[in-house]
Design a protein around this motif. Sequence first.
Motif, PDB file in Angstrom:
ATOM      1  N   LEU A 374       0.811  -1.116  -0.018  1.00 21.57           N
ATOM      2  CA  LEU A 374      -0.009   0.019  -0.041  1.00 21.57           C
ATOM      3  C   LEU A 374       0.787   1.104  -0.085  1.00 21.57           C
ATOM      4  CD1 LEU A 374      -2.729  -0.844   2.613  1.00 21.57           C
ATOM      5  CD2 LEU A 374      -2.922  -0.963   0.068  1.00 21.57           C
ATOM      6  N   THR A 375       0.501   2.109  -0.899  1.00 22.02           N
ATOM      7  CA  THR A 375       1.329   3.413  -0.946  1.00 22.02           C
ATOM      8  C   THR A 375       0.195   4.482  -1.234  1.00 22.02           C
ATOM      9  OG1 THR A 375       1.417   3.254  -3.285  1.00 22.02           O
ATOM     10  CG2 THR A 375       3.305   2.437  -2.162  1.00 22.02           C
ATOM     11  N   LEU A 376       0.589   5.767  -0.891  1.00 19.36           N
ATOM     12  CA  LEU A 376      -0.377   6.957  -1.370  1.00 19.36           C
ATOM     13  C   LEU A 376      -0.692   7.034  -2.705  1.00 19.36           C
ATOM     14  CD1 LEU A 376       0.958   9.626   1.005  1.00 19.36           C
ATOM     15  CD2 LEU A 376      -1.020   8.057   1.471  1.00 19.36           C
ATOM     16  N   ASP A 377      -0.041   6.273  -3.608  1.00 20.68           N
ATOM     17  CA  ASP A 377      -0.203   6.339  -4.884  1.00 20.68           C
ATOM     18  C   ASP A 377      -1.405   5.304  -5.279  1.00 20.68           C
ATOM     19  OD1 ASP A 377       1.398   8.605  -5.579  1.00 20.68           O
ATOM     20  OD2 ASP A 377       3.017   7.092  -5.900  1.00 20.68           O
ATOM     21  N   ASN A 378      -1.591   4.330  -4.643  1.00 16.75           N
ATOM     22  CA  ASN A 378      -2.555   3.426  -5.136  1.00 16.75           C
ATOM     23  C   ASN A 378      -3.618   2.978  -3.831  1.00 16.75           C
ATOM     24  OD1 ASN A 378      -1.476   1.785  -2.872  1.00 16.75           O
ATOM     25  ND2 ASN A 378      -0.607  -0.038  -4.187  1.00 16.75           N
ATOM     26  N   ILE A 379      -3.357   3.822  -2.811  1.00 15.94           N
ATOM     27  CA  ILE A 379      -4.661   3.405  -1.720  1.00 15.94           C
ATOM     28  C   ILE A 379      -5.927   3.696  -2.146  1.00 15.94           C
ATOM     29  CG2 ILE A 379      -4.202   5.601  -0.930  1.00 15.94           C
ATOM     30  CD1 ILE A 379      -5.005   2.337   1.052  1.00 15.94           C
ATOM     31  N   ALA A 380      -6.187   4.889  -3.252  1.00 13.76           N
ATOM     32  CA  ALA A 380      -7.490   4.981  -3.436  1.00 13.76           C
ATOM     33  C   ALA A 380      -8.100   3.885  -4.367  1.00 13.76           C
ATOM     34  CB  ALA A 380      -7.425   6.442  -4.607  1.00 13.76           C
ATOM     35  N   VAL A 381      -7.075   3.133  -5.234  1.00 16.00           N
ATOM     36  CA  VAL A 381      -7.749   1.959  -5.732  1.00 16.00           C
ATOM     37  C   VAL A 381      -8.230   0.775  -4.826  1.00 16.00           C
ATOM     38  CG1 VAL A 381      -6.923   0.167  -7.473  1.00 16.00           C
ATOM     39  CG2 VAL A 381      -6.078   2.623  -7.775  1.00 16.00           C
ATOM     40  N   TYR A 382      -7.446   0.591  -3.972  1.00 13.83           N
ATOM     41  CA  TYR A 382      -7.730  -0.569  -2.764  1.00 13.83           C
ATOM     42  C   TYR A 382      -8.608  -0.120  -1.676  1.00 13.83           C
ATOM     43  CZ  TYR A 382      -4.823  -2.901  -5.994  1.00 13.83           C
ATOM     44  OH  TYR A 382      -3.947  -3.293  -7.275  1.00 13.83           O
ATOM     45  N   GLU A 383      -8.783   1.416  -1.587  1.00 13.41           N
ATOM     46  CA  GLU A 383      -9.693   1.746  -0.377  1.00 13.41           C
ATOM     47  C   GLU A 383     -10.927   1.188  -0.150  1.00 13.41           C
ATOM     48  OE1 GLU A 383     -11.869   5.755   1.608  1.00 13.41           O
ATOM     49  OE2 GLU A 383     -11.352   5.515  -0.679  1.00 13.41           O
ATOM     50  N   ARG A 384     -11.677   0.937  -1.170  1.00 15.59           N
ATOM     51  CA  ARG A 384     -13.156   0.306  -1.374  1.00 15.59           C
ATOM     52  C   ARG A 384     -13.128  -1.135  -0.794  1.00 15.59           C
ATOM     53  NH1 ARG A 384     -17.926   1.987  -1.767  1.00 15.59           N
ATOM     54  NH2 ARG A 384     -19.522   0.554  -2.700  1.00 15.59           N
ATOM     55  N   PRO A 385     -12.233  -1.805  -1.508  1.00 15.60           N
ATOM     56  CA  PRO A 385     -12.371  -3.333  -1.204  1.00 15.60           C
ATOM     57  C   PRO A 385     -11.953  -3.572   0.413  1.00 15.60           C
ATOM     58  CG  PRO A 385     -11.097  -3.193  -3.310  1.00 15.60           C
ATOM     59  CD  PRO A 385     -11.431  -1.797  -2.780  1.00 15.60           C
ATOM     60  N   ILE A 386     -10.849  -2.787   0.964  1.00 20.02           N
ATOM     61  CA  ILE A 386     -10.404  -2.816   2.015  1.00 20.02           C
ATOM     62  C   ILE A 386     -11.459  -2.269   3.198  1.00 20.02           C
ATOM     63  CG2 ILE A 386      -8.568  -1.979   3.939  1.00 20.02           C
ATOM     64  CD1 ILE A 386      -6.693  -2.010   1.531  1.00 20.02           C
ATOM     65  N   HIS A 387     -11.946  -1.167   2.910  1.00 17.68           N
ATOM     66  CA  HIS A 387     -12.712  -0.553   3.904  1.00 17.68           C
ATOM     67  C   HIS A 387     -14.207  -1.050   3.818  1.00 17.68           C
ATOM     68  CE1 HIS A 387     -15.120   2.499   6.192  1.00 17.68           C
ATOM     69  NE2 HIS A 387     -15.369   3.044   5.251  1.00 17.68           N
ATOM     70  N   VAL A 388     -14.934  -0.987   2.534  1.00 16.69           N
ATOM     71  CA  VAL A 388     -16.429  -1.384   2.437  1.00 16.69           C
ATOM     72  C   VAL A 388     -16.615  -2.590   2.174  1.00 16.69           C
ATOM     73  CG1 VAL A 388     -18.426  -1.042   0.892  1.00 16.69           C
ATOM     74  CG2 VAL A 388     -16.781   1.021   1.161  1.00 16.69           C
ATOM     75  N   TYR A 389     -15.980  -3.385   1.355  1.00 18.54           N
ATOM     76  CA  TYR A 389     -16.213  -4.956   1.196  1.00 18.54           C
ATOM     77  C   TYR A 389     -15.612  -5.908   2.338  1.00 18.54           C
ATOM     78  CZ  TYR A 389     -16.894  -2.783  -3.443  1.00 18.54           C
ATOM     79  OH  TYR A 389     -17.455  -2.251  -4.373  1.00 18.54           O
ATOM     80  N   GLU A 390     -14.716  -5.418   2.968  1.00 16.60           N
ATOM     81  CA  GLU A 390     -13.981  -6.351   3.869  1.00 16.60           C
ATOM     82  C   GLU A 390     -14.018  -5.707   5.482  1.00 16.60           C
ATOM     83  OE1 GLU A 390     -10.303  -8.210   2.917  1.00 16.60           O
ATOM     84  OE2 GLU A 390     -10.985  -8.676   0.745  1.00 16.60           O
ATOM     85  N   GLY A 391     -14.756  -4.706   5.514  1.00 12.78           N
ATOM     86  CA  GLY A 391     -15.079  -4.077   6.830  1.00 12.78           C
ATOM     87  C   GLY A 391     -14.125  -3.686   7.608  1.00 12.78           C
ATOM     88  N   ASN A 392     -12.962  -2.990   7.068  1.00 13.99           N
ATOM     89  CA  ASN A 392     -11.908  -2.253   8.029  1.00 13.99           C
ATOM     90  C   ASN A 392     -12.077  -0.828   8.056  1.00 13.99           C
ATOM     91  OD1 ASN A 392     -10.075  -4.908   8.313  1.00 13.99           O
ATOM     92  ND2 ASN A 392     -10.558  -4.932   6.202  1.00 13.99           N
ATOM     93  N   GLU A 393     -11.380  -0.262   9.115  1.00 18.85           N
ATOM     94  CA  GLU A 393     -11.522   0.996   9.196  1.00 18.85           C
ATOM     95  C   GLU A 393     -10.038   1.399   8.422  1.00 18.85           C
ATOM     96  OE1 GLU A 393     -13.595   3.462  10.411  1.00 18.85           O
ATOM     97  OE2 GLU A 393     -14.783   1.687  10.793  1.00 18.85           O
ATOM     98  N   LEU A 394     -10.282   2.596   7.569  1.00 15.17           N
ATOM     99  CA  LEU A 394      -9.127   3.039   7.042  1.00 15.17           C
ATOM    100  C   LEU A 394      -8.708   4.532   6.839  1.00 15.17           C
ATOM    101  CD1 LEU A 394      -7.905   1.588   3.476  1.00 15.17           C
ATOM    102  CD2 LEU A 394      -7.805   4.182   3.999  1.00 15.17           C
ATOM    103  N   GLU A 395      -7.588   4.755   7.201  1.00 14.61           N
ATOM    104  CA  GLU A 395      -7.388   6.334   7.237  1.00 14.61           C
ATOM    105  C   GLU A 395      -6.058   6.628   6.724  1.00 14.61           C
ATOM    106  OE1 GLU A 395      -7.487   9.759  10.983  1.00 14.61           O
ATOM    107  OE2 GLU A 395      -7.400   7.639  11.473  1.00 14.61           O
ATOM    108  N   VAL A 396      -5.907   7.823   6.325  1.00 12.74           N
ATOM    109  CA  VAL A 396      -4.766   8.406   5.709  1.00 12.74           C
ATOM    110  C   VAL A 396      -4.355   9.795   6.709  1.00 12.74           C
ATOM    111  CG1 VAL A 396      -3.146   9.137   3.721  1.00 12.74           C
ATOM    112  CG2 VAL A 396      -4.944   7.380   3.277  1.00 12.74           C
ATOM    113  N   ARG A 397      -3.291   9.668   7.293  1.00 16.10           N
ATOM    114  CA  ARG A 397      -2.807  10.933   7.864  1.00 16.10           C
ATOM    115  C   ARG A 397      -1.444  11.001   7.931  1.00 16.10           C
ATOM    116  NH1 ARG A 397      -4.903   7.737  12.307  1.00 16.10           N
ATOM    117  NH2 ARG A 397      -3.303   7.510  13.796  1.00 16.10           N
ATOM    118  N   ASP A 398      -0.839  12.208   7.844  1.00 15.68           N
ATOM    119  CA  ASP A 398       0.453  12.542   8.095  1.00 15.68           C
ATOM    120  C   ASP A 398       1.338  11.700   6.949  1.00 15.68           C
ATOM    121  OD1 ASP A 398      -0.104  14.359  10.059  1.00 15.68           O
ATOM    122  OD2 ASP A 398       0.158  12.645  11.573  1.00 15.68           O
ATOM    123  N   GLY A 399       0.712  11.571   5.788  1.00 17.01           N
ATOM    124  CA  GLY A 399       1.348  10.712   4.832  1.00 17.01           C
ATOM    125  C   GLY A 399       1.484   9.251   5.111  1.00 17.01           C
TER     126      GLY A 399
END
Length: 476
Positions: A374-399
């Motif tokens: 996971l990087t800040l360049d690809n997190i937008a692609v995998y945010e939905r599977p991680i957060h919505v479909y697999e039920g995890n809390e996801l946050e991006v802060r301080d890089g």
Amino acid sequence: MKKKNEINPRKQWLKFIVVLVLYLAFLFWVKSWWGLLVIPFIYDVYITKKIRWQWWKESEGPVKFIMSWVDALVFALVAVYFINLFFFQNYVIPSSSLEKSLLTGDYLFVSKVSYGPRIPQTPLTMPLTQHTLPVFECKSYIEWPHWDYRRVKGLGKVELNDIVVFNYPAGDTLVSNPQYQAADYYQMCYSFGDQLLMDKPNPDSLNAQQRWDLYRFQYNVGREYILSNAPTYGEIMTRPTDRRENYVKRCVGLPGQTLQIRDRIVYLDGKANKEPDNVQYTYYLKLKANIPDELMQELGISMEDLMMLNQNGYMPLTSNAAKALKARKDIVESIRINTDATHGDIYPLNGNTGWTRDNYGPVWIPKKGASVKLTLDNIAVYERPIHVYEGNELEVRDGKIFINGKEATSYTFKMDYYWMMGDNRHNSADSRYWGFVPEDHVVGKPIFIWWSSDPDRSGFGGIRWNRLFRWVDNIK
């Protein structure tokens, strides 16, 4: 000598044993041993008969008449519910996203056992409905109890280029006004937010963290706009996975593959995937004269296609249809494929990829048990599977990326995912716009077309006789 209505004990025991064996085989298949609690009642129906299951047969007059109909209706609803849930259901093609492979007005026999039926997540639902009672315009299901995703073993798995019926992934959230329910809620939020942010900075001038914060703020602004305009859009509502709209597309990318679209061609792990025989793209078209009805039928041009031509100057065509029209100099003045790049509403909506519908990716499709860095360049692609479909809390802060409160540099997926696209490539809302399809959204596999009617024609002239009982597997 036997009396006319005397019950034969041996026959009853034989019936009971047959039903019991079939029922136990079913429980073994679905691995649901709570069903053993029903066995005493099956035993009573055939052997002991202590419970008067059909007491109304001893009544007279209206009670017997009404209850006979109630009994037949309840049996029919239960049977339909059971069959639709575990074996097959009917599905009608509502739009042109798969033309000319599957046509608007095709009725499909969809097999649940091909990929294995899902144990219902919302078991208390009205048969023959998906999410809404048509007359009352209210939910056709009760959200409690809600069971976790589990799939019964099927005959196989989703294969590359299969046509698949699945629940619409972005349909988890929507607005309650029926006029806007077909719209993608997330696209609405980002679009409204983009319009309302007057002094929005250019994302290209921002670093990755700033872009993430900008898109998050843009989404929240759009969401607040929808909430503040409730009389227009209604309330924001959610739907469980198995109650979302059913979509049908072609699987063009499997779990673990890297997909890229270059100049409209889909590449998997660097190799071009075979295009469907009837793949369509839009063509800019200038006409000298109207296209004759016979030629429209021959080339499969619908009134919807003509309407698109009148409104936008282009229409969807297969390459063979485009060649046939190009040869008709008496009708066509000019024709060229539509190469316009469309950046708007491309998945991920909170990314700054520069991808278009015809030039997309590369993107790795998540696979169960496989990990992605996971990087800040690809997190937008995998945010939905991680957060919505697999039920995890996801946050991006301080890089940095945090999953469930802990800093994360990688993530291991719990489910397989698929990439679905329509054969009508320039007129299909598919994975290019709302991303991956999780395995828990897969409904079944269309087997054959049992009925087909042309929406542009009525009566017997509208029946597509050549499509009746056509096997979907033969449509490549």
